[in-house]
Every structure is written in structure tokens, then in C-alpha cells.
Design a protein around this motif. Structure first.
Motif, PDB file in Angstrom:
ATOM      1  N   LEU A 172      42.968   1.717  43.749  1.00 38.72           N
ATOM      2  CA  LEU A 172      43.852   0.689  44.283  1.00 38.72           C
ATOM      3  C   LEU A 172      43.847  -0.552  43.399  1.00 38.72           C
ATOM      4  O   LEU A 172      42.821  -0.919  42.825  1.00 38.72           O
ATOM      5  N   ASN A 173      45.010  -1.190  43.324  1.00 39.90           N
ATOM      6  CA  ASN A 173      45.144  -2.512  42.706  1.00 39.90           C
ATOM      7  C   ASN A 173      45.985  -3.355  43.653  1.00 39.90           C
ATOM      8  O   ASN A 173      47.198  -3.359  43.585  1.00 39.90           O
ATOM      9  N   GLY A 174      45.314  -4.039  44.575  1.00 39.89           N
ATOM     10  CA  GLY A 174      46.031  -4.708  45.646  1.00 39.89           C
ATOM     11  C   GLY A 174      46.501  -3.672  46.648  1.00 39.89           C
ATOM     12  O   GLY A 174      45.718  -2.918  47.202  1.00 39.89           O
ATOM     13  N   PHE A 175      47.821  -3.641  46.869  1.00 41.57           N
ATOM     14  CA  PHE A 175      48.401  -2.636  47.751  1.00 41.57           C
ATOM     15  C   PHE A 175      49.124  -1.529  46.974  1.00 41.57           C
ATOM     16  O   PHE A 175      49.792  -0.695  47.575  1.00 41.57           O
ATOM     17  N   SER A 176      48.990  -1.532  45.668  1.00 40.25           N
ATOM     18  CA  SER A 176      49.592  -0.470  44.855  1.00 40.25           C
ATOM     19  C   SER A 176      48.528   0.570  44.500  1.00 40.25           C
ATOM     20  O   SER A 176      47.333   0.285  44.503  1.00 40.25           O
ATOM     21  N   ILE A 177      48.987   1.780  44.183  1.00 41.60           N
ATOM     22  CA  ILE A 177      48.094   2.880  43.836  1.00 41.60           C
ATOM     23  C   ILE A 177      48.471   3.358  42.426  1.00 41.60           C
ATOM     24  O   ILE A 177      49.355   4.207  42.267  1.00 41.60           O
ATOM     25  N   PRO A 178      47.831   2.813  41.387  1.00 44.03           N
ATOM     26  CA  PRO A 178      48.170   3.256  40.025  1.00 44.03           C
ATOM     27  C   PRO A 178      47.886   4.732  39.780  1.00 44.03           C
ATOM     28  O   PRO A 178      48.623   5.392  39.054  1.00 44.03           O
ATOM     29  N   THR A 179      46.800   5.243  40.351  1.00 49.57           N
ATOM     30  CA  THR A 179      46.490   6.662  40.203  1.00 49.57           C
ATOM     31  C   THR A 179      45.779   7.156  41.460  1.00 49.57           C
ATOM     32  O   THR A 179      45.083   6.396  42.134  1.00 49.57           O
ATOM     33  N   ARG A 180      45.985   8.420  41.759  1.00 48.28           N
ATOM     34  CA  ARG A 180      45.373   9.027  42.941  1.00 48.28           C
ATOM     35  C   ARG A 180      44.224   9.969  42.586  1.00 48.28           C
ATOM     36  O   ARG A 180      43.628  10.564  43.473  1.00 48.28           O
ATOM     37  N   PHE A 181      43.923  10.107  41.307  1.00 48.94           N
ATOM     38  CA  PHE A 181      42.906  11.069  40.886  1.00 48.94           C
ATOM     39  C   PHE A 181      41.980  10.411  39.862  1.00 48.94           C
ATOM     40  O   PHE A 181      41.938  10.813  38.703  1.00 48.94           O
ATOM     41  N   GLN A 182      41.250   9.402  40.318  1.00 44.48           N
ATOM     42  CA  GLN A 182      40.328   8.672  39.461  1.00 44.48           C
ATOM     43  C   GLN A 182      38.885   9.055  39.798  1.00 44.48           C
ATOM     44  O   GLN A 182      38.450   8.935  40.942  1.00 44.48           O
ATOM     45  N   THR A 183      38.155   9.509  38.802  1.00 46.13           N
ATOM     46  CA  THR A 183      36.759   9.864  39.026  1.00 46.13           C
ATOM     47  C   THR A 183      35.876   8.632  38.863  1.00 46.13           C
ATOM     48  O   THR A 183      36.113   7.789  37.994  1.00 46.13           O
ATOM     49  N   ARG A 184      34.869   8.529  39.719  1.00 45.03           N
ATOM     50  CA  ARG A 184      33.919   7.406  39.677  1.00 45.03           C
ATOM     51  C   ARG A 184      32.484   7.883  39.455  1.00 45.03           C
ATOM     52  O   ARG A 184      31.558   7.093  39.546  1.00 45.03           O
ATOM     53  N   ILE A 185      32.327   9.159  39.205  1.00 46.78           N
ATOM     54  CA  ILE A 185      31.002   9.755  39.055  1.00 46.78           C
ATOM     55  C   ILE A 185      30.799  10.137  37.591  1.00 46.78           C
ATOM     56  O   ILE A 185      31.661  10.762  36.978  1.00 46.78           O
ATOM     57  N   PHE A 186      29.649   9.732  37.061  1.00 44.74           N
ATOM     58  CA  PHE A 186      29.386   9.839  35.634  1.00 44.74           C
ATOM     59  C   PHE A 186      28.086  10.612  35.424  1.00 44.74           C
ATOM     60  O   PHE A 186      27.064  10.326  36.060  1.00 44.74           O
ATOM     61  N   LYS A 187      28.108  11.580  34.536  1.00 45.70           N
ATOM     62  CA  LYS A 187      26.928  12.401  34.261  1.00 45.70           C
ATOM     63  C   LYS A 187      26.027  11.698  33.253  1.00 45.70           C
ATOM     64  O   LYS A 187      26.441  11.391  32.132  1.00 45.70           O
ATOM     65  N   ILE A 188      24.781  11.435  33.665  1.00 42.26           N
ATOM     66  CA  ILE A 188      23.799  10.828  32.770  1.00 42.26           C
ATOM     67  C   ILE A 188      23.031  11.903  32.011  1.00 42.26           C
ATOM     68  O   ILE A 188      22.850  11.831  30.795  1.00 42.26           O
ATOM     69  N   SER A 189      22.543  12.900  32.709  1.00 40.38           N
ATOM     70  CA  SER A 189      21.837  14.021  32.094  1.00 40.38           C
ATOM     71  C   SER A 189      22.094  15.268  32.938  1.00 40.38           C
ATOM     72  O   SER A 189      22.932  15.247  33.852  1.00 40.38           O
ATOM     73  N   GLU A 190      21.367  16.341  32.660  1.00 36.03           N
ATOM     74  CA  GLU A 190      21.575  17.593  33.372  1.00 36.03           C
ATOM     75  C   GLU A 190      21.137  17.521  34.831  1.00 36.03           C
ATOM     76  O   GLU A 190      21.523  18.366  35.634  1.00 36.03           O
ATOM     77  N   LYS A 191      20.320  16.512  35.184  1.00 37.10           N
ATOM     78  CA  LYS A 191      19.828  16.400  36.548  1.00 37.10           C
ATOM     79  C   LYS A 191      20.053  15.017  37.157  1.00 37.10           C
ATOM     80  O   LYS A 191      19.509  14.711  38.205  1.00 37.10           O
ATOM     81  N   ILE A 192      20.829  14.168  36.497  1.00 33.85           N
ATOM     82  CA  ILE A 192      21.030  12.789  36.964  1.00 33.85           C
ATOM     83  C   ILE A 192      22.511  12.451  36.928  1.00 33.85           C
ATOM     84  O   ILE A 192      23.196  12.727  35.934  1.00 33.85           O
ATOM     85  N   ILE A 193      22.997  11.823  38.006  1.00 39.51           N
ATOM     86  CA  ILE A 193      24.389  11.400  38.116  1.00 39.51           C
ATOM     87  C   ILE A 193      24.415   9.936  38.558  1.00 39.51           C
ATOM     88  O   ILE A 193      23.655   9.525  39.435  1.00 39.51           O
TER      89      ILE A 193
END
Length: 245
Positions: free
Chosen positions: A62-83
Motif C-alpha cells: 500500500l501507498n496511502g489508499f493506492s495499491i501499486p502491487t498486489r504481490f510483494q514479498t517481505r520475507i528474505f532468506k538469510i541462510s539455509e535455516k534462517i529467514i
């Protein structure tokens, strides 16, 4: 000087009999405050178990009341066992996640082994605290397996304070989902229920229900869900549709 300004100047002068101190200007002056932050929403749930972790995030940006994208990932892989998952301002989250992964790679290259989830939590805390006077507008949750392959969840605020939890919810819809999580796990404890005996699919269905209930009441959550399951074999990713409205 306009007609209204001249009227108030004469009025204040005649009433008080003192020197006019530009009261009219001080009351009506609009201050232009500099605000570099914006909230791009995002809601994240993380649950730790004896032998795995589950991390779930919605994909609406979201950016205010607009939706620039509906498929944004917020999860990032640090290593094989850590996120690492981050909610809040996406620009800060993207930069912070990249910086964290680069620094951890240098650390692992120096010690010649993978970083533990506990050491990673302390490093993230120090990195956030170093920016406490102009902090990253992000709220992070670190999930992974410790040295004994047990699930661990660390929740952070924007200036580096953190704690280890069994389950946690961060982000824009935290106030709507966290009571559902508390009630769910409290009910399991009353039944003397061991979460290890419950299948991962049942847990995923319960989490989807929590997100669906929140999406009916808040506009900042919806579109899709990303599930990341961390176990001994690695990281498993599953995607689901939530609400597209």
C-alpha cells in the motif's frame, strides 16, 4: 498586508494596548514538517515449533489508499535455516535486509561456518541500534532453527530491542491477528495439546483463517499469502490467494 490581517492588527493593538507581536501570523502559519517515512503495510506471523518454523506474510503493498502491487514479498532468506521478515516502510526494509545478508556473508566467510540464529539476532539488534537517532522504519521478525534444530522466533522493534517468542505477529494488522493467535495457543494449552502432534497443514489452515478474518476488517491486508516452512531439510515455500478486492 491584506484587509483581514490589518483588521486583526488594529483589534489586538486597541484591546491590549501593547505592541503587536504578530499573533495572527504565529497562529495561522503552516509548518512544513519533513517526514521521510511512509508505511507500506504488511502483516507477518511467525510460529516456532520443536522441529520447524512457519513464517507467513501477506503480499499487499500500500501507498496511502493506492495499491501499486498486489504481490510483494517481505520475507528474505538469510541462510539455509534462517529467514528475516520485515513490515513497515518497504524501501527501508529492502535496504536493511540486503545489508544484513551481505554483512552475515562476510561474517560466515571469516569464521568458516554458518551463523547461528541467536548470533544473527544479536547482530540485527546492534545494526538497528546503530541507527537509533534516524531509525529504519521497519519491524522485523527473525525465524530459524537453532543448533539443536529447534524452532526459534525473535521479534524486534525499530531501534533494536528484541525478545525470543514462541509465536508472534507484527505489522499493520497485528492488533487484529495477535488476539486470535493468543486465543488459539491458549486453547491448545488448556487441552494439554502438544503442537508436535498437529500436522503442519492444519496449522497452515488455521493461519489462513486468521488472515481471512483480518482482511474482512482492514484494507491493508489481502491479495495473497506466502508461507515459508523451515525444517531440517531446508526451506519450503507455498503461495495462496487471500482476497483480491
Amino acid at each position: 498586508m491584506t484587509l483581514i490581517e490589518s483588521y486583526w492588527k488594529v483589534f489586538l493593538w486597541n484591546k491590549d494596548g501593547k505592541k503587536f507581536k504578530k499573533i495572527f501570523y504565529s497562529v495561522n502559519k503552516k509548518k512544513k514538517n519533513f517526514n521521510p517515512y511512509q508505511n507500506n503495510s504488511g502483516t507477518i506471523i511467525s510460529i516456532a515449533n520443536q522441529n520447524y518454523c512457519v513464517v507467513v506474510s501477506d503480499t499487499r503493498y500500500l501507498n496511502g489508499f493506492s495499491i501499486p502491487t498486489r504481490f510483494q514479498t517481505r520475507i528474505f532468506k538469510i541462510s539455509e535455516k534462517i529467514i528475516l521478515a520485515s513490515a513497515g516502510m518497504f524501501a527501508d526494509a529492502f535496504f536493511f535486509q540486503k545489508k544484513t545478508k551481505t554483512s552475515i556473508k562476510d561474517y560466515e566467510y571469516g569464521i568458516k561456518k554458518a551463523i547461528s540464529v541467536e548470533s544473527c539476532a544479536f547482530y540485527i539488534s546492534s545494526l538497528l541500534y546503530s541507527k537509533r537517532f534516524f531509525p529504519y522504519y521497519v519491524f522485523n521478525v527473525l525465524s530459524g532453527l537453532d543448533e539443536n534444530d529447534k524452532g526459534s522466533v525473535y521479534s524486534f522493534d525499530s531501534v533494536g530491542s528484541f525478545e525470543k517468542l514462541k509465536f508472534n505477529c507484527i505489522g499493520e494488522s497485528c492488533a487484529a491477528i495477535q488476539p486470535l493467535l493468543d486465543s488459539y495457543f491458549e486453547h491448545q494449552l488448556k487441552l494439554k495439546f502438544n503442537l508436535r502432534t498437529k500436522s503442519i497443514q492444519d496449522l497452515i489452515n488455521s493461519i489462513k483463517e486468521f488472515f481471512l478474518k483480518a482482511s474482512k476488517r482492514k484494507i491493508d491486508i489481502g491479495d495473497g499469502l506466502q508461507f515459508f516452512i523451515i525444517n531440517k531439510k531446508g526451506i519450503i515455500n507455498e503461495n495462496y490467494l487471500l482476497r483480491i478486492e
